[in-house]
Structures are given as C-alpha cells and as structure tokens.
Enzyme design. Structure first.
Site, PDB file in Angstrom:
ATOM      1  CG  HIS A 119     168.741  71.315 135.155  1.00 24.73           C
ATOM      2  ND1 HIS A 119     168.188  70.235 135.789  1.00 24.73           N
ATOM      3  CD2 HIS A 119     168.292  72.408 135.824  1.00 24.73           C
ATOM      4  CE1 HIS A 119     167.436  70.659 136.797  1.00 24.73           C
ATOM      5  NE2 HIS A 119     167.483  71.974 136.840  1.00 24.73           N
ATOM      6  CG  ASP A 196     166.787  71.010 128.797  1.00 30.51           C
ATOM      7  OD1 ASP A 196     165.707  71.632 128.786  1.00 30.51           O
ATOM      8  OD2 ASP A 196     167.411  70.767 129.844  1.00 30.51           O
ATOM      9  CD  GLN A 199     165.742  78.121 132.309  1.00 29.04           C
ATOM     10  OE1 GLN A 199     165.209  79.214 132.105  1.00 29.04           O
ATOM     11  NE2 GLN A 199     165.619  77.490 133.458  1.00 29.04           N
ATOM     12  CE  LYS A 222     162.553  75.182 134.481  1.00 27.62           C
ATOM     13  NZ  LYS A 222     163.024  75.676 135.773  1.00 27.62           N
ATOM     14  CB  CYS A 361     169.805  71.712 139.151  1.00 23.87           C
ATOM     15  SG  CYS A 361     168.614  71.725 140.472  1.00 23.87           S
TER      16      CYS A 361
HETATM   17  N1  PLP Z   1     166.660  71.801 132.080  1.00 22.59           N
HETATM   18  C1  PLP Z   1     166.942  73.087 132.310  1.00 22.59           C
HETATM   19  C2  PLP Z   1     167.865  73.808 131.375  1.00 22.59           C
HETATM   20  C3  PLP Z   1     166.356  73.738 133.395  1.00 22.59           C
HETATM   21  O1  PLP Z   1     166.642  75.027 133.618  1.00 22.59           O
HETATM   22  C4  PLP Z   1     165.493  73.025 134.247  1.00 22.59           C
HETATM   23  C5  PLP Z   1     164.903  73.669 135.438  1.00 22.59           C
HETATM   24  O2  PLP Z   1     165.411  74.627 135.970  1.00 22.59           O
HETATM   25  C6  PLP Z   1     165.218  71.699 133.956  1.00 22.59           C
HETATM   26  C7  PLP Z   1     165.827  71.112 132.864  1.00 22.59           C
HETATM   27  C8  PLP Z   1     164.273  70.886 134.807  1.00 22.59           C
HETATM   28  O3  PLP Z   1     162.983  71.398 134.698  1.00 22.59           O
HETATM   29  P1  PLP Z   1     161.805  70.855 135.604  1.00 22.59           P
HETATM   30  O4  PLP Z   1     162.291  70.954 137.028  1.00 22.59           O
HETATM   31  O5  PLP Z   1     160.663  71.775 135.320  1.00 22.59           O
HETATM   32  O6  PLP Z   1     161.529  69.449 135.214  1.00 22.59           O
END
Ligand code: PLP
Length: 402
Positions: A119, A196, A199, A222, A361
C-alpha cells in the site's frame, strides 16, 4: 454468522431502494452496536482527559484507556503493554517507524526492503526518508499469481540491509505472505522485520510472538472499531532505543528550557491527548471479534472468498482475476474485458452493491499487473453467501449491458 448481522444497524438500510450489499470491507468495516454504545457511554458518563488527573472521572477514563492497551496486547499476544503504542492508524504507525527508526538506526546507503504489493502508506514514508537520509529501497518481486518470490527476496539482502517492511495480506490480491518465514530470513541477515497487518489482523489470528516480527501495525477501523485509532506494536528493546516521533505533553518525564527527558514506553511515542474514546471503542471491537472467534471469522471469510472466485471465474465472460495465490483471504480484485472498473462500480452501486474501484493505493502493483485500476470486492464476518450471489448476478447483468 448470519445472526451477527443484527449487531450492525447499517446493514439493514437500503441504497437506491435496494438492500445494501456492503463489499468494501478492505477500505473500512461497519461498526457493531457494542462499539458505538461503548463510545457513547464514555462520552456521556466517563469523559475526562486521561493520565495524571486526580479526580474520579480522569482516573476512570485512564483505567479504560490503559485497559484498552491491555486488550490490544492480549489480542496480538505481545509480551507487555509497553510494546503497544496507540496511533491514528496504520499510516501513522508506518510514518512513526520510518521517522523514528530511520532517525535512530539508518544512515545513507542503508537498505530497506519492501514488496511489490505494498500500500502507498508502506512506500511513501520510506521514500520521504530516502530523500532525507539517502537510504536505498529494494523491492521483492512477485509472480503472476501474486506470490512473492522468496528466492529473489533472499538475494536482496546485503550487509547494508537494516529492515524489511512488508504487508501480511495484500489489500488488492488478498495474498497471505509467509511473514514468519520472511522475518526469520531477515533476522538471519541481521535485519529487522515490520509486518503491515492492516489486512491480516481483522481476518485471522495474528500472534506477534509466533511471527517473531519486530513491528506490527494495524488500524482500528478495519477491524470493526472506530476511525482515527490504530496500533504500533514494537519489541520493547527496540522501541526503547528509538527516539521520540513527536514532542508535546504526555511523552515527557521532565522539561526545562535546557533539557527534556522522555517518559517510559509506550508513552514516549504518544505526544498530546490520546484518542481515549477511540481506544475504548477499539477494545470493544476486539472483545466483540474475540467472542465470535478469529478462527471462525477466518473460515467464514475463506468460504466467501472461494465461493466468489469460483462463481466469477465460471460465469463472467472476459473476467480477469488478480491474485490467485494458494494462500489468500477476503479480497477479490478483478477486471472484465475492456470495461472500466469505475463503470462497473457505478452500475453495481445503483443495484445496492458497494465495491471499490481504482488503484487501491497500490499504483506500483497496478503497474506490475499492467492496469490503471481494478474493481475489488472484500468481505467481513457479516457478509453472506447470498450477498456474494447477489453481487455475481448483478455483475452478470451489468456486463451484459455493454
Ligand atoms: N496498509 C494496507 C495493507 C492497507 O490495506 C491500508 C488501508 O487500506 C493501509 C495500510 C492504510 O491504512 P489506514 O488508511 O487505516 O492508515
């Protein structure tokens, strides 16, 4: 899992006179009543700023806030609450690590390894650091199914590699990366490993001690919790050596104009009034999913994912599925022929079905797949096979319109 739907009032609403089918859970999940009620009750009954207050309400609010930290510790099986830092979300947690670990541990020429399927929030903070410090970024390639190439990964390490920062589950492909094995490879090479978990934590049990990762980051929104609250887990010895991220109240031990000393962990990383209502809401969400059972949630979402992939590949002519790794969960990304994903999403929306379209993203991943964007359905514990069927039937209808 059907009867848990009643816990989520929004699922009973209609969109364009049709029952809502919410399949945008990778972006954010809906909130059960218990989370909203816990937060409302706190505002109505226990609202006061936390830490250092001598009065009843402040002490009660502090107990709830620190109780939430313990709930997070338990949920991911960290050793100590000193290892649980509250942030605004995954993005802020990643920026915190890039900034603080970057400041304390990285010099020009040091290397950080990312993967093709990250992301943007696990790419851009490292690029900002590259601009500030001259670090080198390397990228783990993947095959066409969306599986990381572990041989190529091993070959990326040099004596300058300091950190690997990789998603546990791709928000586009749904691939579950073998992060425990990847962390072991990183450690053997003398590097740290960040997971990370944005997900993964919402979809199956995640145990930081079993993974032996050095950092884990995730977002409350999430995992059925409120927006604006997230977590950075870090091994205590490592966090201890890292400099503060932001300065302000809460994070200090003593301040004079000449010199300031910092609070102990985890407060050193929590400048300013924390989102103590958000942490309480997050704890309610974690209690909620724990009572259902993360293994049960995982099995249910796995069934939905397989069912959806099967029906789509058999019934939608011209479909291209992205992400066919053997280990995969909760996310189904696709395009159909030359149809623009935005058109698909817009027409499905008129039928009451919420999916996400665009680059998700993850533009470097889009480039790897040779597309500008994709459509994506993503599942949560409250989704049903019937909803998957409604979605696939609606997609067939939409595709026939072109
Ligand atoms: N990392 C992953 C794999 C994500 O799917 C997301 C959000 O979709 C993020 C980071 C960023 O999360 P946040 O927008 O809640 O900070």
């Amino acid at each position: 899992m059907q009867h848990y739907r009643d816990d989520f009032p929004i699922l009973g609403r209609e969109v364009y006179h049709r029952p809502l089918v919410y399949l945008d859970n990778a972006a954010t999940t809906q909130k059960p009543r218990c989370v909203v009620e816990a937060m409302t009750a706190q505002y109505y009954e226990t609202n006061a700023n936390v830490h250092r207050g001598v009065h009843f309400l402040s002490q009660r609010a502090t107990d709830l806030h620190e109780g939430a930290r313990e709930a997070v510790r338990r949920f991911i099986n960290a050793r100590s609450t000193a290892e649980i830092v509250f942030t605004r979300g995954t993005t802020e947690s990643l920026n915190l690590v890039a900034s603080s670990f970057g400041e304390g541990f990285l010099k020009a020429g040091d290397e950080v390894i990312l993967s093709t399927m990250e992301h943007h929030s696990n790419i851009v903070p490292w690029q900002l650091l590259r601009e500030r410090k001259g670090i080198v970024l390397k990228v783990i390639p993947m095959d066409d199914r969306g599986v990381l190439d572990l041989d190529a990964y091993r070959a990326l390490f040099t004596d300058r590699t300091r950190l690997v920062s990789c998603c546990h589950v791709s928000n586009v492909l749904g691939t579950i990366n073998p992060v425990a094995e990847m962390a072991r490879i990183a450690h053997d090479a003398g590097a740290y490993f960040l997971v990370d978990g944005a997900q993964s934590v919402p979809h199956f049990p995640v145990d930081v001690q079993a993974l032996n990762c050095d950092f884990l980051v995730f977002s409350g929104h999430k995992i059925y919790g409120p927006t604006g609250i997230g977590v950075l887990y870090g091994k205590e010895a490592l966090l201890d050596k890292m400099p503060p991220y932001q300065g302000g109240g809460e994070m200090i031990a003593r301040v004079t104009f000449e010199r300031t000393t910092y609070e102990r962990l985890p407060f050193k990383f929590e400048a300013g009034t924390p989102d103590y209502v958000g942490t309480h809401g997050l704890a309610a969400a974690l209690d909620y999913v724990s009572a259902i059972g993360m293994e049960r949630i995982a099995a249910h979402e796995d069934d939905l994912t397989r069912h959806c992939m099967e029906r789509l590949s058999c019934e939608i002519e011209g479909i291209r599925l992205f992400g066919e790794a053997p280990a995969k969960t909760s996310v189904v990304a696709f395009n159909v022929g030359h149809l623009h994903p935005m058109d698909l999403g817009t027409l499905l929306d008129r039928l009451g079905i919420a999916i996400r379209t665009g680059h998700h993203c993850a533009q470097p991943l889009m480039a790897r797949c040779g597309v500008e964007g994709m459509a994506r359905a993503s599942f949560a514990l409250y989704n049903t096979r019937e909803e998957v069927d409604t979605f696939v039937d609606a997609l067939r209808r939409v595709v026939r319109m072109f």
